[in-house]
Design an enzyme around this catalytic site. Structure first.
Site, PDB file in Angstrom:
ATOM      1  N   CYS A 137       0.799  -1.235   0.000  1.00 45.10           N
ATOM      2  CA  CYS A 137       0.000   0.000   0.000  1.00 45.10           C
ATOM      3  C   CYS A 137       0.829   1.282   0.000  1.00 45.10           C
ATOM      4  O   CYS A 137       0.390   2.297  -0.533  1.00 45.10           O
ATOM      5  CB  CYS A 137      -1.006   0.001   1.140  1.00 45.10           C
ATOM      6  SG  CYS A 137      -0.270   0.005   2.779  1.00 45.10           S
ATOM      7  N   LYS A 149      -5.815  -8.717  11.572  1.00 48.77           N
ATOM      8  CA  LYS A 149      -5.697  -7.285  11.314  1.00 48.77           C
ATOM      9  C   LYS A 149      -7.058  -6.754  10.893  1.00 48.77           C
ATOM     10  O   LYS A 149      -7.638  -7.197   9.905  1.00 48.77           O
ATOM     11  CB  LYS A 149      -4.660  -7.039  10.215  1.00 48.77           C
ATOM     12  CG  LYS A 149      -4.584  -5.583   9.805  1.00 48.77           C
ATOM     13  CD  LYS A 149      -3.387  -5.280   8.949  1.00 48.77           C
ATOM     14  CE  LYS A 149      -3.442  -3.846   8.463  1.00 48.77           C
ATOM     15  NZ  LYS A 149      -2.282  -3.483   7.676  1.00 48.77           N
ATOM     16  N   LYS A 179      -3.962  -6.647  15.680  1.00 50.91           N
ATOM     17  CA  LYS A 179      -3.837  -5.216  15.376  1.00 50.91           C
ATOM     18  C   LYS A 179      -5.184  -4.635  15.014  1.00 50.91           C
ATOM     19  O   LYS A 179      -5.858  -5.242  14.181  1.00 50.91           O
ATOM     20  CB  LYS A 179      -2.877  -5.077  14.193  1.00 50.91           C
ATOM     21  CG  LYS A 179      -2.723  -3.683  13.671  1.00 50.91           C
ATOM     22  CD  LYS A 179      -1.796  -3.649  12.509  1.00 50.91           C
ATOM     23  CE  LYS A 179      -1.832  -2.250  11.929  1.00 50.91           C
ATOM     24  NZ  LYS A 179      -1.544  -2.220  10.554  1.00 50.91           N
ATOM     25  N   TYR A 229       4.707   3.075  18.990  1.00 46.97           N
ATOM     26  CA  TYR A 229       5.423   4.333  18.758  1.00 46.97           C
ATOM     27  C   TYR A 229       5.943   4.907  20.068  1.00 46.97           C
ATOM     28  O   TYR A 229       6.757   5.824  20.070  1.00 46.97           O
ATOM     29  CB  TYR A 229       4.496   5.332  18.037  1.00 46.97           C
ATOM     30  CG  TYR A 229       3.980   4.751  16.735  1.00 46.97           C
ATOM     31  CD1 TYR A 229       4.786   4.737  15.600  1.00 46.97           C
ATOM     32  CD2 TYR A 229       2.729   4.136  16.667  1.00 46.97           C
ATOM     33  CE1 TYR A 229       4.349   4.150  14.428  1.00 46.97           C
ATOM     34  CE2 TYR A 229       2.281   3.548  15.498  1.00 46.97           C
ATOM     35  CZ  TYR A 229       3.098   3.555  14.382  1.00 46.97           C
ATOM     36  OH  TYR A 229       2.667   2.959  13.222  1.00 46.97           O
TER      37      TYR A 229
END
Ligand code: PBG
Length: 345
Positions: free
Chosen positions: A142, A215, A268, A333
């Site tokens: 993607c 996912k 996820k 993150y």
């Protein structure tokens, strides 16, 4: 209860009618009385070893472009990504996951399987500079396709089987560049099998596959699509990623990926799917990861910038919850800031 309590001397202050195992005999607060006791009985502990640091790599040199919706996260050129990986290693975080953000995009995402593509160049530079860092490559088209979908588009949708070949080629080129683990995030059927076959045919039988097995088609990926410049140009990803209303289906996806040869699996996003993570952990006898995704990160940062929440405390509470729910490792993150907090307080 009555039987036991009549056999022991409960003391003069305790009435025979007071069952053991209840207040006031039992007081749960006793074990919370001091920091030391709390530390001793803590059921879940985090260490920097639990984390995988995501990094976004762009073309050029000396580039460090902040991602607006993800304060603290930058798009980095290869030289800058090496600096961040060094810092990540100093914090004892064992792994990074790389997302390539190429300048050139086309219909077939050719940059993904270009031996000199942005991700491949970053992997080579990192493995040369910091050989012990585990480098995981996100394996998807993607970021590389002009339409922003995770495969070849035919008749307005992603064609499953023709995409598999490109995913396998991408895996091979990432492994050839030195990737330690490949992590397919496309949600095509049969991709783990195709990738395993491709890797094995090229001498990479020892390269593990970390599958984004469960996912979901989630709105929590919004900020990532700014960071990776990978928003779909038409439609959405609901005909390949999972429906957030489903739990059992995640177990099916995990079974399929394990049968095809996945070495590790992932759930996820993390927070809205902790029940799924727990269920996957119960059934899968392989390491299970969880991706604390961009939207989850952005919400914490946004509220904390406004002074509405204590960002650090919320971050640690979230990371503990993901580990408590069963994660063997967490892609987040927050990795470096959490590692700093764990190391230096
Ligand atoms: C690529 C990919 C995405 C994420 C990881 N790999 C985006 C998507 O599927 O749209 C999301 C990560 C995040 O939100 O932090 N397919």
């Amino acid at each position: 209860m009555r039987q036991y309590s009549s056999q022991i001397d409960a003391g003069p202050h305790r009435s025979d009618a007071t069952p053991l195992g209840a207040f006031p005999t039992v007081r749960a607060r006793r074990l919370r009385g001091s920091a030391g006791l709390r530390t001793l009985v803590r059921e879940t502990s985090l260490t920097p070893h639990d984390f995988i640091q995501p990094l976004f790599v762009v073309e050029g040199a000396s580039r460090r472009e902040p991602v607006d919706s993800m304060p603290g996260v930058d798009q980095l050129s290869v030289d800058e990504v090496v600096r961040d990986v060094r810092e990540t290693a100093e914090l004892h975080i064992p792994a990074v996951i790389l997302f390539g953000v190429p300048n050139h995009k086309d219909e077939t995402g050719s940059g993904a399987y270009d031996h000199d593509g942005i991700a491949q160049r970053a992997v080579r530079a990192i493995k040369e500079a910091v050989p012990n860092m585990v480098v995981i490559t996100d394996l998807c088209l993607c970021e590389y396709t002009s339409h922003g979908h995770c495969g070849i588009v035919e008749n307005g949708t992603v064609a499953n089987d023709p995409t598999l070949e490109l995913l396998a080629a991408t895996a091979v080129s990432q492994a050839a560049a030195g990737a330690d683990v490949v992590a397919p995030s496309d949600m095509m059927d049969g991709r783990v099998r195709a990738i395993r076959a491709g890797l094995d045919a090229h001498g990479f039988e020892n390269t593990p596959i970390l599958s984004y097995a469960a996912k979901y088609a989630s709105a929590f990926y919004g900020p990532f699509r700014e960071a990776a410049q990978s928003a779909p140009q038409f439609g959405d990803r609901r005909d390949y990623q999972m429906d957030p209303a489903n739990g059992r289906e995640a177990l099916h996806e995990v079974e399929l990926d394990l049968a095809e040869g996945a070495d590790m699996v992932m759930v996820k996003p993390a927070l809205a799917f902790l029940d799924v993570l727990w269920r996957v952990k119960q059934m899968a006898n392989v390491p299970v990861g969880a991706y604390n995704v961009s939207g989850e990160y952005a919400m914490v940062k946004a509220a904390s910038e406004r002074g509405w929440i204590d960002g650090n405390a919320i971050m640690m509470e979230i990371l503990h919850s993901i580990k408590r729910a069963g994660a063997d490792f967490i892609l987040t993150y927050h990795a470096r800031e959490a590692a700093r907090l764990l190391t230096w307080g």
